[in-house]
Design an enzyme around this catalytic site. Sequence first.
Site, PDB file in Angstrom:
ATOM      1  CG  ASP A   1      -1.805   1.174   1.331  1.00 26.86           C
ATOM      2  OD1 ASP A   1      -2.289   1.609   0.273  1.00 26.86           O
ATOM      3  OD2 ASP A   1      -2.032   1.682   2.446  1.00 26.86           O
TER       4      ASP A   1
ATOM      5  CG  ASN B   1      61.025 -18.848 -10.603  1.00 21.47           C
ATOM      6  OD1 ASN B   1      60.540 -17.922 -11.239  1.00 21.47           O
ATOM      7  ND2 ASN B   1      60.425 -20.012 -10.440  1.00 21.47           N
TER       8      ASN B   1
ATOM      9  CD  GLU C   1      59.688 -26.663 -12.461  1.00 17.80           C
ATOM     10  OE1 GLU C   1      58.813 -26.074 -11.781  1.00 17.80           O
ATOM     11  OE2 GLU C   1      60.728 -27.109 -11.947  1.00 17.80           O
TER      12      GLU C   1
END
Lengths: 455, 455
Positions: B53, B337, B372
């Site tokens: 409402d 690395n 790897e």
Amino acid sequence: MSARVLVVDDIPVNVRLLEAKLSAEYYDVVTASSGAEALEMIKSAPLDIVLLDVMMPEMDGFEVCRRIKAEPATALLPVIMVTALNEQSDRITGLEAGADDFLTKPVRDMALFARLRSLLRVKMLLDELRLREETSRQMNILRDIEKRDELLHGQKVLFVGDQPEEGELIASIFKENSHTEIMTDPGDALAKALVEKYDLVFVSLSLSAGDPLRLCSQLRSNLVTRHVPILVLVEESEPDQITKALELGVNDYIMRPINVSEARARSLTQSCYRRYHDELRGALEKSVDMAFTDGLTGLYNRRYVTRHLASLAQSKGTDDNDTALIMVDIDHFKSVNDIYGHDVGDEVLKEFSKRLQLVVRGQDLASRLGGEEFLIVVTNATVENAERVAERIRNDIASEPISAATPSGHVQVTVSVGVAMPHSTTETPDRQLKRADVALYEAKRGGRDRVVMAA
Amino acid sequence: MSARVLVVDDIPVNVRLLEAKLSAEYYDVVTASSGAEALEMIKSAPLDIVLLDVMMPEMDGFEVCRRIKAEPATALLPVIMVTALNEQSDRITGLEAGADDFLTKPVRDMALFARLRSLLRVKMLLDELRLREETSRQMNILRDIEKRDELLHGQKVLFVGDQPEEGELIASIFKENSHTEIMTDPGDALAKALVEKYDLVFVSLSLSAGDPLRLCSQLRSNLVTRHVPILVLVEESEPDQITKALELGVNDYIMRPINVSEARARSLTQSCYRRYHDELRGALEKSVDMAFTDGLTGLYNRRYVTRHLASLAQSKGTDDNDTALIMVDIDHFKSVNDIYGHDVGDEVLKEFSKRLQLVVRGQDLASRLGGEEFLIVVTNATVENAERVAERIRNDIASEPISAATPSGHVQVTVSVGVAMPHSTTETPDRQLKRADVALYEAKRGGRDRVVMAA
């Protein structure tokens, strides 16, 4: 909801009749005049539902249906068989061939449209979950049609009706390790269904203790029971009840007097849809989990922790709680692999991860970045408690060897730890991570088995 | 389809009236007599739709709606506002607060039920995709309500109607980079919609060149256009057309004379649902992809290749094609690395993976097992072509250095390769993999940069 319907019948006037009916309701209709033509069309264009005549020369409707349901790509395409006969044996043959329903000519419009809507509702939901072809292939979802019968084993069934002998009849459909609960009060049945996880629910529409359609509706509205297959038991003289039940979301109906073979075929079809639905959702959930966790250790993976750090950084504006990053590396891990083999190495990673999770609090996050490197994200941290957590991790692994298949029955490892608190409120997670990495490197250089706090 | 409906009104007789109507149609009804109570109920129990409402003391319906739509957990809950007034300004306020529709008291039953069914259909599909709470959180799907307006940018819109000035009006809703195609013939429009990917389609129901409802139905039945939001333009004097259109799966309607604000609010709501749907599906697809691919290289991961080998082994019974396993390891990768850092190491892995994919045929499969180490699965292989592929991989990497951020601008690496053909038809993938691993080890021991065939 509109949809594409294939009408298959060898008699042109029958095709035109159904086509006109469906087209007036705005269905998109395509037609075929033989089983072979229908199978060809199903293969080449996406369809939503098939209306299939039983009596056709060369290949009859049963065989067409069997072929549709035997092909994984089309097994979920709903099939309604349409026939001039109303022989129960035919109906059972059709249902056992995998047909979803059986309508008798002349087809009542209300029954046809209610059935179409009900089957389409289920299909749309399944389609939504199916994603790309390639994706489903990756997920390796199998639909082993041959094993359909196993779906009747180990079922938890609820029967709601006044006649216990009908309940017994339904119970007899299900095989080993199944249990059928027979109830007469719809209120009690609903309460029970919300607690127990039933695989199938049967509701008699002639129930006297309350409104059986209300029960069906409540089962459908409730989140817990929303997806349970519901089959209703009805009198042949009450076709409107079937229509109403289908509109409410009931999956199928069984006419009285109950024929066990028919009830069995219909139950099987519903179990089949249900299982496929569960498997799809389960596979999706699992894939999402897999995307963000490390397969070996079950910890979060690098992908997840990266996102997690990014979202923490975004919300930093609102609260100024400090997030500590603790980077851990197992010392001399390569030698463990070289000396004892990869299996022992994996054992060490798994056991270390387990211990890590015991040390970390619920709101913090333990992840494996890769190899023997781990990252712990501690939220709302002070320097003191970050250091305490780091020291606990180091001590935990140094003080108790890990059981493994080595000559001594265990492996003793140590870890080096680097800890970084945020440098300033504007520091990116990446930079903070770099500093934790440098601290870790210091710990290694300093002789390992130690914690170093970043400057 | 049944569902749980919340009716909110401060006047008890209004609540009872709607409750009776809905309950007679077997909806499961719960009620609230104020905005605050409604928000409390929405938080605590799952609902499917809210009838709200407008005029209530303390908190009015607009504010309740705004709060429902601002909360991510409830933003997708459909809201229909019910009001005694029929002021256009109110309607626009409500729609802009995020309401899905606006019904005027006294509510026509047909209109109410058609609307409920249409909104519930969309909600059920979205629910199906939402999976677990935790899963959505992991996928990080955001619903940024504040940015709703951006949904009107860059839209491809199709307008089908006789009055070009209406088309211009609709076009004016959409902002920068949008394009509205104005067409008058439904047949041409359908053909165009099947090719172009429209974001929204508007169809005038007073179209003279053909049946506009048929066009809506065809857009819905076709797989390509099934999910495009459709809004129809109707005369206020033709409420039955709206009902019919909603039943066919049209998403919303705009009454003539067109009010641009209202048309805009309604378009926005539909774009919003649509985008959420697309994002959910996209996120699911992506998660599944991520679960089976390696984040760094984009190759398949160990998880996927393991499943792939298992399914190849299962299908072995039917065809006796040989599957060769080629295991590749980058030589001295650790030193890359150590010397150049992880970033250069990652570059090497990525470039190697790229070259690997160029060497491998479409039906074969390249994967990164971890670190790897790589595995290539070659189906229908002879010893000769397996050896040829392996040699090509080795040569490819040995003959051309990889560009990387090193002093020389590149890194030269080599790979060692072990190849295993199936030993017998009963050999498990695991055992064959072990033999490839042993061959790889031989290649390493023999001096690296070479291919060794398993015994």
